[in-house]
Design a protein around this motif. Structure first.
Motif, mmCIF file in Angstrom:
data_model
loop_
_atom_site.group_PDB
_atom_site.id
_atom_site.type_symbol
_atom_site.label_atom_id
_atom_site.label_comp_id
_atom_site.label_asym_id
_atom_site.label_seq_id
_atom_site.Cartn_x
_atom_site.Cartn_y
_atom_site.Cartn_z
ATOM 1 N N CYS A 66 0.603 -1.172 -0.073
ATOM 2 C CA CYS A 66 0.311 0.155 -0.176
ATOM 3 C C CYS A 66 1.322 1.041 -0.300
ATOM 4 C CB CYS A 66 -0.561 -0.318 1.417
ATOM 5 S SG CYS A 66 -0.602 -0.687 3.110
ATOM 6 N N PRO A 67 1.385 1.041 -1.193
ATOM 7 C CA PRO A 67 2.439 2.425 -1.374
ATOM 8 C C PRO A 67 1.994 3.636 -0.971
ATOM 9 C CG PRO A 67 2.201 1.535 -3.609
ATOM 10 C CD PRO A 67 1.692 0.704 -2.647
ATOM 11 N N GLU A 68 0.091 4.287 -1.066
ATOM 12 C CA GLU A 68 0.068 4.942 -1.019
ATOM 13 C C GLU A 68 -0.269 5.911 0.429
ATOM 14 O OE1 GLU A 68 -3.654 6.392 -3.304
ATOM 15 O OE2 GLU A 68 -2.851 6.367 -4.925
ATOM 16 N N GLU A 69 -0.189 4.561 1.172
ATOM 17 C CA GLU A 69 -1.314 5.173 2.409
ATOM 18 C C GLU A 69 0.939 5.208 3.646
ATOM 19 O OE1 GLU A 69 -3.611 1.777 4.386
ATOM 20 O OE2 GLU A 69 -4.152 2.031 2.180
ATOM 21 N N LEU A 70 1.378 4.302 3.349
ATOM 22 C CA LEU A 70 2.703 4.412 3.458
ATOM 23 C C LEU A 70 3.087 6.048 2.943
ATOM 24 C CD1 LEU A 70 5.201 3.622 4.341
ATOM 25 C CD2 LEU A 70 6.686 2.816 2.217
ATOM 26 N N LYS A 71 3.592 6.189 2.059
ATOM 27 C CA LYS A 71 3.990 7.841 1.823
ATOM 28 C C LYS A 71 3.292 8.852 2.864
ATOM 29 C CE LYS A 71 3.472 10.872 -1.664
ATOM 30 N NZ LYS A 71 3.516 11.574 -3.532
ATOM 31 N N ASP A 72 1.696 8.713 2.762
ATOM 32 C CA ASP A 72 0.763 9.343 3.539
ATOM 33 C C ASP A 72 1.080 9.579 5.498
ATOM 34 O OD1 ASP A 72 -2.311 10.770 4.380
ATOM 35 O OD2 ASP A 72 -2.058 9.124 5.189
ATOM 36 N N ALA A 73 1.642 8.401 6.051
ATOM 37 C CA ALA A 73 2.035 8.301 6.976
ATOM 38 C C ALA A 73 3.301 8.519 7.028
ATOM 39 C CB ALA A 73 2.248 6.943 7.373
ATOM 40 N N GLN A 74 4.185 9.052 6.292
ATOM 41 C CA GLN A 74 5.163 9.352 6.349
ATOM 42 C C GLN A 74 5.174 11.277 6.217
ATOM 43 O OE1 GLN A 74 7.587 7.683 2.841
ATOM 44 N NE2 GLN A 74 8.515 6.041 4.526
ATOM 45 N N SER A 75 4.445 11.272 5.652
ATOM 46 C CA SER A 75 4.360 12.438 5.631
ATOM 47 C C SER A 75 3.668 13.453 6.573
ATOM 48 C CB SER A 75 3.312 13.043 4.522
ATOM 49 O OG SER A 75 2.065 12.636 4.731
ATOM 50 N N LYS A 76 3.452 12.911 7.586
ATOM 51 C CA LYS A 76 2.891 12.738 9.258
ATOM 52 C C LYS A 76 3.857 11.866 10.476
ATOM 53 C CE LYS A 76 -1.693 12.550 7.007
ATOM 54 N NZ LYS A 76 -3.126 12.334 7.409
ATOM 55 N N SER A 77 4.673 11.855 10.082
ATOM 56 C CA SER A 77 6.219 11.404 10.891
ATOM 57 C C SER A 77 5.526 11.500 12.016
ATOM 58 C CB SER A 77 7.167 10.517 9.885
ATOM 59 O OG SER A 77 8.382 9.947 10.947
ATOM 60 N N ARG A 78 7.066 12.638 12.051
ATOM 61 C CA ARG A 78 6.301 13.717 13.534
ATOM 62 C C ARG A 78 5.242 13.414 14.501
ATOM 63 N NH1 ARG A 78 10.373 17.124 16.106
ATOM 64 N NH2 ARG A 78 9.554 18.423 17.222
ATOM 65 N N ALA A 79 3.962 14.182 13.642
ATOM 66 C CA ALA A 79 3.120 13.989 14.685
ATOM 67 C C ALA A 79 2.591 12.605 14.572
ATOM 68 C CB ALA A 79 2.079 14.680 13.740
ATOM 69 N N ILE A 80 2.500 11.842 14.059
ATOM 70 C CA ILE A 80 2.404 10.131 14.860
ATOM 71 C C ILE A 80 3.435 9.945 15.541
ATOM 72 C CG2 ILE A 80 2.233 7.781 13.936
ATOM 73 C CD1 ILE A 80 1.478 9.059 10.962
ATOM 74 N N LYS A 81 4.403 10.355 15.268
ATOM 75 C CA LYS A 81 5.038 9.674 16.900
ATOM 76 C C LYS A 81 5.444 10.144 18.211
ATOM 77 C CE LYS A 81 9.506 8.515 13.923
ATOM 78 N NZ LYS A 81 10.967 9.489 13.405
ATOM 79 N N ILE A 82 4.984 11.338 18.214
ATOM 80 C CA ILE A 82 4.142 12.484 19.344
ATOM 81 C C ILE A 82 2.956 11.803 19.637
ATOM 82 C CG2 ILE A 82 3.634 14.682 19.924
ATOM 83 C CD1 ILE A 82 5.739 15.954 18.198
ATOM 84 N N PHE A 83 1.910 11.420 18.864
ATOM 85 C CA PHE A 83 0.940 11.123 19.430
ATOM 86 C C PHE A 83 0.977 9.712 20.074
ATOM 87 C CE2 PHE A 83 -2.655 8.282 18.432
ATOM 88 C CZ PHE A 83 -3.780 9.132 19.245
ATOM 89 N N CYS A 84 1.560 8.633 19.117
ATOM 90 C CA CYS A 84 1.820 7.816 19.706
ATOM 91 C C CYS A 84 2.183 7.429 21.297
ATOM 92 C CB CYS A 84 2.396 7.162 18.954
ATOM 93 S SG CYS A 84 1.436 6.447 17.550
ATOM 94 N N PHE A 85 3.477 8.308 21.450
ATOM 95 C CA PHE A 85 3.959 8.435 22.979
ATOM 96 C C PHE A 85 3.525 8.907 23.669
ATOM 97 C CE2 PHE A 85 7.919 7.560 19.877
ATOM 98 C CZ PHE A 85 8.739 6.344 20.738
ATOM 99 N N ALA A 86 2.662 10.018 23.434
ATOM 100 C CA ALA A 86 1.773 11.196 24.618
ATOM 101 C C ALA A 86 0.793 10.117 24.625
ATOM 102 C CB ALA A 86 1.415 12.283 23.696
ATOM 103 N N GLY A 87 -0.538 9.377 23.777
ATOM 104 C CA GLY A 87 -1.605 8.818 23.777
ATOM 105 C C GLY A 87 -1.482 8.078 24.751
#
Length: 287
Positions: A66-87
């Motif tokens: 799923c390259p499109e899903e991966l590309k979207d995730a990598q574009s939000k990498s910083r926000a995702i990491k902050i959310f995961c560790f905080a959440g």
């Protein structure tokens, strides 16, 4: 507009996250166990963190699957990491401080470890040394994680002792989660194979994986039919026959649809959410 909304839901795996509180509520109504309101928040937050972290860690396989899903995730990498560790931190603290007991603390620690090491290697220098890459363990850890999180955790916090009915529900859910995992592994067999992920379809082949999935659904059917036959379950529990019959039909007669139509997996999860909400409503009114 609607297409864009659906795309956002799928890219961010919101439908998978939404399934956690929906399925929890459905089980609580069927089992007649009043789950604490805060537990819905804790489990939903935990599932959201795992889902989002998974988007960042499955780089090698998702580049093909799923390259499109991966590309979207990598574009939000910083926000995702902050959310995961905080959440994740918030979910753990809420679980521990609202019900400080050693058995629950052990369950929380186990859940956190499974959720994190499912996608993350035990040793950073060995990226393939994670639960997701391990034959059979991948499916078992996923089934255990969802079943313990959505059933055992809120049951213990409701101060309810597990009985035969709870055990039936636990086994049913464990087998159901493993079936979904195998179906997704069939869909992702090409990318998983190249990434060295030892799923059932990669190791044994798609047809053998289908046999395992059908067997799991036979177990689910047997649980419900046995309960209905021996009057351990009310007639409303016959609703749980429908998902098994539907999945068995797909696995037996439409393997190519599972293999090549990625949208099917998203439709199945959305259908699960609708089923859980409908089932919970009917159990609340008539059970």
């Amino acid at each position: 507009m609607l297409k864009r909304i659906i795309q956002i839901v799928i890219l961010n795996r919101l439908h998978i996250i939404a399934s956690a509180p929906a399925v929890m509520w459905c089980w609580s109504e069927f089992l007649k166990i009043h789950f604490q309101s805060i537990d819905y928040l804790i489990i939903t937050l935990a599932v959201a963190c795992i889902c989002q972290w998974n988007r960042l860690t499955d780089v090698e396989e998702d580049a093909l699957n799923c390259p499109e899903e991966l590309k979207d995730a990598q574009s939000k990498s910083r926000a995702i990491k902050i959310f995961c560790f905080a959440g994740g931190t918030i979910a753990i603290l809420l679980a521990l401080f609202t019900e400080p007991a050693w058995p629950l603390a052990g369950l929380v620690a186990f859940g956190a470890a499974v959720g994190y090491f499912y996608n993350t290697p035990f040793i950073p220098s060995k990226p393939h040394l994670r639960l997701k890459n391990m034959y059979i363990i991948k499916n078992v850890s996923s089934g255990a994680g969802w079943s313990l999180g959505l059933l055992a955790f809120p049951m213990l916090r409701a101060h309810t002792q597990p009985d035969g009915l709870f055990l039936m529900a636990f086994i049913y859910m464990f087998a159901m989660v493993m079936t979904y995992e195998i179906m997704w592994d069939i869909r992702d067999v090409e990318g998983d194979g190249r990434a060295g992920i030892r799923t059932l379809p990669v190791v044994l082949g798609i047809n053998s994986a289908r046999v395992y999935a059908v067997t799991l659904q036979i177990v689910c059917l047997a649980i419900i039919i046995s309960g209905l036959t021996h009057a351990r379950l009310t007639s409303l529990w016959s609703l749980y026959l429908l998902p098994s019959m539907m999945l068995m039909t797909l696995i037996i007669f439409f393997p190519l649809l599972i293999r090549y139509n990625r949208n099917l997996s998203h439709v199945l999860v959305m259908g699960l959410n609708v089923f859980a909400c409908l089932g919970g409503f009917l159990a609340m009114r008539f059970a």
